[in-house]
Write a protein that holds these residues in place. Structure first.
Motif, PDB file in Angstrom:
ATOM      1  N   GLY A  76      48.818  -7.908  16.891  1.00  0.00           N
ATOM      2  CA  GLY A  76      48.905  -7.491  15.501  1.00  0.00           C
ATOM      3  C   GLY A  76      49.247  -8.580  14.500  1.00  0.00           C
ATOM      4  N   LYS A  77      49.454  -9.804  14.950  1.00  0.00           N
ATOM      5  CA  LYS A  77      49.882 -10.874  14.043  1.00  0.00           C
ATOM      6  C   LYS A  77      48.815 -11.273  13.031  1.00  0.00           C
ATOM      7  N   LEU A  78      47.541 -10.987  13.319  1.00  0.00           N
ATOM      8  CA  LEU A  78      46.465 -11.364  12.397  1.00  0.00           C
ATOM      9  C   LEU A  78      45.789 -10.145  11.764  1.00  0.00           C
ATOM     10  N   LYS A  79      46.427  -9.003  11.864  1.00  0.00           N
ATOM     11  CA  LYS A  79      45.833  -7.767  11.352  1.00  0.00           C
ATOM     12  C   LYS A  79      45.484  -7.859   9.867  1.00  0.00           C
ATOM     13  N   ALA A  80      46.310  -8.533   9.094  1.00  0.00           N
ATOM     14  CA  ALA A  80      46.089  -8.624   7.643  1.00  0.00           C
ATOM     15  C   ALA A  80      45.278  -9.863   7.243  1.00  0.00           C
ATOM     16  N   VAL A  81      44.838 -10.641   8.233  1.00  0.00           N
ATOM     17  CA  VAL A  81      44.094 -11.869   7.949  1.00  0.00           C
ATOM     18  C   VAL A  81      42.594 -11.579   8.013  1.00  0.00           C
ATOM     19  N   VAL A  82      41.861 -12.074   7.042  1.00  0.00           N
ATOM     20  CA  VAL A  82      40.407 -11.906   6.985  1.00  0.00           C
ATOM     21  C   VAL A  82      39.758 -12.625   8.166  1.00  0.00           C
ATOM     22  N   GLU A  83      38.771 -11.982   8.753  1.00  0.00           N
ATOM     23  CA  GLU A  83      38.024 -12.571   9.871  1.00  0.00           C
ATOM     24  C   GLU A  83      36.650 -13.028   9.397  1.00  0.00           C
ATOM     25  N   ILE A  84      36.278 -14.236   9.794  1.00  0.00           N
ATOM     26  CA  ILE A  84      34.894 -14.678   9.620  1.00  0.00           C
ATOM     27  C   ILE A  84      34.167 -14.339  10.912  1.00  0.00           C
ATOM     28  N   PHE A 104      41.968 -17.544   7.140  1.00  0.00           N
ATOM     29  CA  PHE A 104      41.042 -16.667   7.839  1.00  0.00           C
ATOM     30  C   PHE A 104      41.235 -16.873   9.325  1.00  0.00           C
ATOM     31  N   CYS A 105      40.661 -15.969  10.095  1.00  0.00           N
ATOM     32  CA  CYS A 105      40.680 -16.096  11.545  1.00  0.00           C
ATOM     33  C   CYS A 105      39.275 -15.810  12.073  1.00  0.00           C
ATOM     34  N   PHE A 118      37.263 -27.108  14.730  1.00  0.00           N
ATOM     35  CA  PHE A 118      38.549 -26.633  14.224  1.00  0.00           C
ATOM     36  C   PHE A 118      39.751 -26.945  15.118  1.00  0.00           C
ATOM     37  N   GLY A 119      39.507 -27.597  16.242  1.00  0.00           N
ATOM     38  CA  GLY A 119      40.602 -27.889  17.167  1.00  0.00           C
ATOM     39  C   GLY A 119      40.864 -26.718  18.098  1.00  0.00           C
ATOM     40  N   ASN A 120      41.931 -26.820  18.837  1.00  0.00           N
ATOM     41  CA  ASN A 120      42.260 -25.778  19.807  1.00  0.00           C
ATOM     42  C   ASN A 120      42.634 -24.478  19.103  1.00  0.00           C
ATOM     43  N   PRO A 121      42.309 -23.349  19.728  1.00  0.00           N
ATOM     44  CA  PRO A 121      42.625 -22.056  19.116  1.00  0.00           C
ATOM     45  C   PRO A 121      44.131 -21.795  19.123  1.00  0.00           C
ATOM     46  N   GLU A 122      44.548 -20.941  18.209  1.00  0.00           N
ATOM     47  CA  GLU A 122      45.953 -20.545  18.178  1.00  0.00           C
ATOM     48  C   GLU A 122      46.276 -19.632  19.369  1.00  0.00           C
ATOM     49  N   TRP A 177      41.179 -18.282  16.589  1.00  0.00           N
ATOM     50  CA  TRP A 177      41.621 -19.339  15.686  1.00  0.00           C
ATOM     51  C   TRP A 177      42.186 -18.727  14.414  1.00  0.00           C
ATOM     52  N   ARG A 178      43.162 -19.399  13.830  1.00  0.00           N
ATOM     53  CA  ARG A 178      43.724 -19.049  12.520  1.00  0.00           C
ATOM     54  C   ARG A 178      43.678 -20.332  11.695  1.00  0.00           C
ATOM     55  N   ILE A 179      43.001 -20.277  10.566  1.00  0.00           N
ATOM     56  CA  ILE A 179      42.718 -21.484   9.787  1.00  0.00           C
ATOM     57  C   ILE A 179      43.141 -21.284   8.330  1.00  0.00           C
ATOM     58  N   ASN A 180      43.772 -22.296   7.766  1.00  0.00           N
ATOM     59  CA  ASN A 180      44.107 -22.306   6.345  1.00  0.00           C
ATOM     60  C   ASN A 180      42.878 -22.781   5.574  1.00  0.00           C
TER      61      ASN A 180
END
Length: 181
Positions: free
Chosen positions: A93-101, A135-136, A152-156, A172-175
Motif C-alpha cells: 500500500g505504500k504507492l497507492k496514492a502514487v500515479v503509475e505510468i 510516479f511509479c 532508472f536504476g534498480n527498482p525500489e 520503481w518509484r521515481i521523482n
C-alpha cells in the motif's frame, strides 16, 4: 525518428490501438518465453483495453493516454493513472496514492529507434505540467526490466521469484524532477 507524431488518442483510433496492443503483447510474450500463458495474455489485452476505455470515457481524467504514430500507423503507446492492484500488493500500500505510468509499448518494427524515449519524455512533461511530483511503474517482463534498470536504476521493490523461480517482479518509484534534468 523524426516523423513520429505523439498525441492524444481519438475515438477513431480505438480499433487500431486495440490491434496494436495485441501485436506488442504477443511479441513481448514470445520474447519472454511465456506465450503459453494464454489466460495471462488475454487478461493483459483486456486490461489494456479497459485502461484505454477509461481514458476515452473520462476524457483523460481517470487514465491519460498518449499514442505515437508514423503516418496513420500506431507505433507506440503510454499512459498514466492510479497505481494498479499488483503495485499496491507488492508495496503493501505504500504507492497507492502514487500515479503509475503504464502501457509503455512500442511496435516491434519500431523498437530501439527512440520511440519509447520520446513517449516517456512527453508523459514526464505532462505529469510535470499537472503538478505531479512522482510516479511509479512495475514490470514482470525480463526484457523490459533490463531496459528500466538501465534507464532508472534498480527498482525500489524487487520481488524475487514472484512469478516462479527466476521470474521476478519489480516496482520503481521515481521523482519527476530526476527525469526532467
Amino acid at each position: 525518428m523524426k516523423n513520429i507524431e505523439i498525441s492524444r488518442p481519438r475515438i477513431e483510433d480505438i480499433e487500431e490501438i486495440n490491434k496494436f496492443f495485441e501485436i506488442v503483447l504477443r511479441d513481448t510474450f514470445e520474447r519472454n518465453g511465456i506465450l503459453e500463458l494464454v489466460d495471462v495474455f488475454e487478461n493483459e489485452i483486456i486490461d489494456k483495453r479497459r485502461c484505454l476505455n477509461q481514458d476515452m470515457e473520462s476524457h483523460g481524467k481517470d487514465r491519460f493516454f498518449l499514442i505515437a504514430k508514423v503516418g496513420e500507423k500506431i507505433v507506440g503507446s503510454i499512459e498514466y493513472g492510479p497505481s494498479n492492484e499488483l503495485i499496491d500488493t507488492c508495496t503493501k500500500g505504500k504507492l497507492k496514492a502514487v500515479v503509475e505510468i503504464g502501457t509503455v509499448f512500442v511496435h516491434p518494427e519500431y523498437q530501439k529507434q527512440g520511440v519509447g524515449n520520446r513517449m516517456l519524455n512527453a508523459i514526464f512533461k505532462e505529469l510535470h505540467r499537472k503538478g505531479i511530483e512522482e510516479f511509479c511503474f512495475d514490470s514482470g517482463y525480463k526484457s523490459a526490466q533490463k531496459i528500466w534498470i538501465s534507464k532508472f536504476g534498480n527498482p525500489e521493490y524487487h520481488l524475487k521469484d514472484f512469478w516462479g523461480e527466476g521470474e521476478d517482479h519489480m516496482v520503481w518509484r521515481i521523482n519527476i524532477e530526476d527525469v526532467l534534468k
